[in-house]
Design an enzyme around this catalytic site. Structure first.
Site, PDB file in Angstrom:
ATOM      1  N   GLU A 126       0.918  -1.181  -0.217  1.00 24.87           N
ATOM      2  CA  GLU A 126       0.020  -0.100   0.115  1.00 24.87           C
ATOM      3  C   GLU A 126       0.806   1.157  -0.052  1.00 24.87           C
ATOM      4  OE1 GLU A 126      -2.887  -0.394  -0.626  1.00 24.87           O
ATOM      5  OE2 GLU A 126      -3.758  -2.079   0.320  1.00 24.87           O
ATOM      6  N   HIS A 149      -2.749   2.471   8.395  1.00 22.42           N
ATOM      7  CA  HIS A 149      -3.762   1.600   7.757  1.00 22.42           C
ATOM      8  C   HIS A 149      -3.670   0.383   8.544  1.00 22.42           C
ATOM      9  CE1 HIS A 149      -6.060  -0.731   5.225  1.00 22.42           C
ATOM     10  NE2 HIS A 149      -5.313  -1.689   4.764  1.00 22.42           N
ATOM     11  N   HIS A 151      -6.992  -2.754   9.808  1.00 19.31           N
ATOM     12  CA  HIS A 151      -8.384  -3.573   9.532  1.00 19.31           C
ATOM     13  C   HIS A 151      -9.095  -3.484  10.767  1.00 19.31           C
ATOM     14  CE1 HIS A 151      -6.282  -6.121   6.092  1.00 19.31           C
ATOM     15  NE2 HIS A 151      -6.177  -4.720   5.699  1.00 19.31           N
ATOM     16  N   GLU A 179     -17.476  12.139  22.451  1.00 19.32           N
ATOM     17  CA  GLU A 179     -16.178  12.644  22.427  1.00 19.32           C
ATOM     18  C   GLU A 179     -15.793  12.897  20.738  1.00 19.32           C
ATOM     19  OE1 GLU A 179     -13.770   8.437  22.704  1.00 19.32           O
ATOM     20  OE2 GLU A 179     -12.717  10.213  23.183  1.00 19.32           O
ATOM     21  N   HIS A 220     -12.999  -3.346   3.995  1.00 16.84           N
ATOM     22  CA  HIS A 220     -11.321  -3.654   4.133  1.00 16.84           C
ATOM     23  C   HIS A 220     -10.698  -2.819   5.480  1.00 16.84           C
ATOM     24  CE1 HIS A 220      -7.418  -3.733   1.976  1.00 16.84           C
ATOM     25  NE2 HIS A 220      -7.136  -3.557   3.175  1.00 16.84           N
TER      26      HIS A 220
HETATM   27  P1  13P Z   1       1.180  -5.325   2.963  1.00 17.18           P
HETATM   28  O1  13P Z   1       1.622  -6.440   3.809  1.00 17.18           O
HETATM   29  O2  13P Z   1       1.617  -5.264   1.718  1.00 17.18           O
HETATM   30  O3  13P Z   1       1.375  -3.838   3.997  1.00 17.18           O
HETATM   31  O4  13P Z   1      -0.599  -5.480   2.822  1.00 17.18           O
HETATM   32  C1  13P Z   1      -1.473  -5.758   4.101  1.00 17.18           C
HETATM   33  C2  13P Z   1      -2.537  -4.842   3.792  1.00 17.18           C
HETATM   34  O5  13P Z   1      -3.431  -4.398   4.773  1.00 17.18           O
HETATM   35  C3  13P Z   1      -3.258  -4.516   2.422  1.00 17.18           C
HETATM   36  O6  13P Z   1      -4.249  -3.824   2.300  1.00 17.18           O
HETATM   37 ZN    ZN Z   2      -5.534  -3.718   4.331  1.00 17.76          ZN
END
Ligand code: 13P
Ligand code: ZN
Length: 281
Positions: A126, A149, A151, A179, A220
């Site tokens: 990413e 980033h 999940h 908050e 995602h």
């Molecule tokens: P990477 O392992 O390449 O960082 O990818 C993980 C991910 O969350 C893809 O969106």
């Molecule tokens: Zn991801």
């Protein structure tokens, strides 16, 4: 002093770099929260040359990796990033194998690996979204440093059941905990579902970063940005908390909620300006 002593001294110094420690701690924490299964999630952190040079040899790059998306705006800048396919669970045990310190080349078409990414590992898939987001956030906030980033479980769940209109999504989050409006008065943005790891998702994410610190990727995860690890993580944590409450309510009858007038009063009391077009007061 023998070379091996100097080398081992250098290695110990690198591993003790505060930015490496911060990355190792935050990735471990996110894994413990269950947000980063397998290799899910990635973090990048813009560093000062002076800070990097205290711990890492910046004069002899280990190797060069070409980028498929030029980032001339970031030429000469230093980053620590998580590696592609690397498990957050493992970063704390072996930072050098699971993360890397990079310097963007003068023409912005490649990165030099200065530390880490051992055994031919490469930066997160990413990287386009990260680098393009750094470019946009730096334009509006010179103190910006971090793109994170993850999940986040409840944010993902919410993107199945809630309208993806970002004004509606923001309003629901604001209503979930008092908050929220204070922490993200600028709201959250949402992009359509796009194949991850692509330049396209990078461009769409970066467009939103012009005026948001948070971008949600439906089904995602989430991208959060900020000046420090604490503030960036705290921002994502607050959005996730609101999503937890939303999912706990789970469509059951709501008997009372924070009204638009109360949200407006809150904004006034905390001296923040709520994103326009959301509150009806
Ligand atoms: P990477 O392992 O390449 O960082 O990818 C993980 C991910 O969350 C893809 O969106
Ligand atoms: Zn991801």
């Amino acid at each position: 002093m023998s070379t091996s002593v100097i080398e081992s001294k250098g290695y110990i110094a690198s591993i003790e770099a505060p930015f490496i420690q911060e990355m190792a701690e935050i990735t471990h924490h996110m894994w413990e929260l269950g947000w980063d299964e397998l290799n899910g999630g990635n973090v990048s952190y813009l560093l000062d040359e002076e800070e990097v040079a205290k711990y890492i040899n910046i004069l002899e790059p280990l190797r060069v990796i070409n980028l498929t998306f030029p980032v001339t705006e970031l030429a000469g800048k230093y980053f620590i990033v998580t590696g592609s396919g690397k498990y957050f669970r493992n970063v704390i045990k072996d930072p050098e194998a699971n993360m890397g310190v990079l310097r963007v080349s003068k023409n912005g078409e490649s990165v030099e690996v200065l530390w880490g990414l051992r055994n031919g590992a490469v930066p997160t898939s990413e990287l386009a979204s990260h680098f393009m987001s750094h470019i946009e956030r730096l334009k509006v906030d010179p103190t910006h440093r971090i793109v994170l980033h993850t999940h986040a479980t409840n944010v993902i769940a919410m993107t199945f059941t809630h309208d993806l209109d970002e004004l509606k999504f923001t309003k629901t989050l604001w209503e979930m905990c008092t908050e929220c409006l204070v922490v993200f008065p600028d709201g959250v943005s949402v992009i359509p579902w796009i194949v991850p790891g692509s330049s396209e998702i990078g461009r769409e994410t970066a467009k939103k970063m012009k005026d948001h610190r948070v971008v949600i990727w439906p089904q995602h995860g989430i991208f959060g940005t900020g000046s420090t690890m604490d503030s960036t993580f705290g921002l994502v944590e607050t959005v996730e908390k609101a999503a937890i409450v939303y999912n706990l309510i789970g469509g059951r009858e709501i008997k009372q909620k924070i009204t638009d007038q109360q949200l407006a009063d809150l904004a006034k009391a905390f001296n923040v300006t709520p994103k326009a077009g959301i509150l009806n007061v």
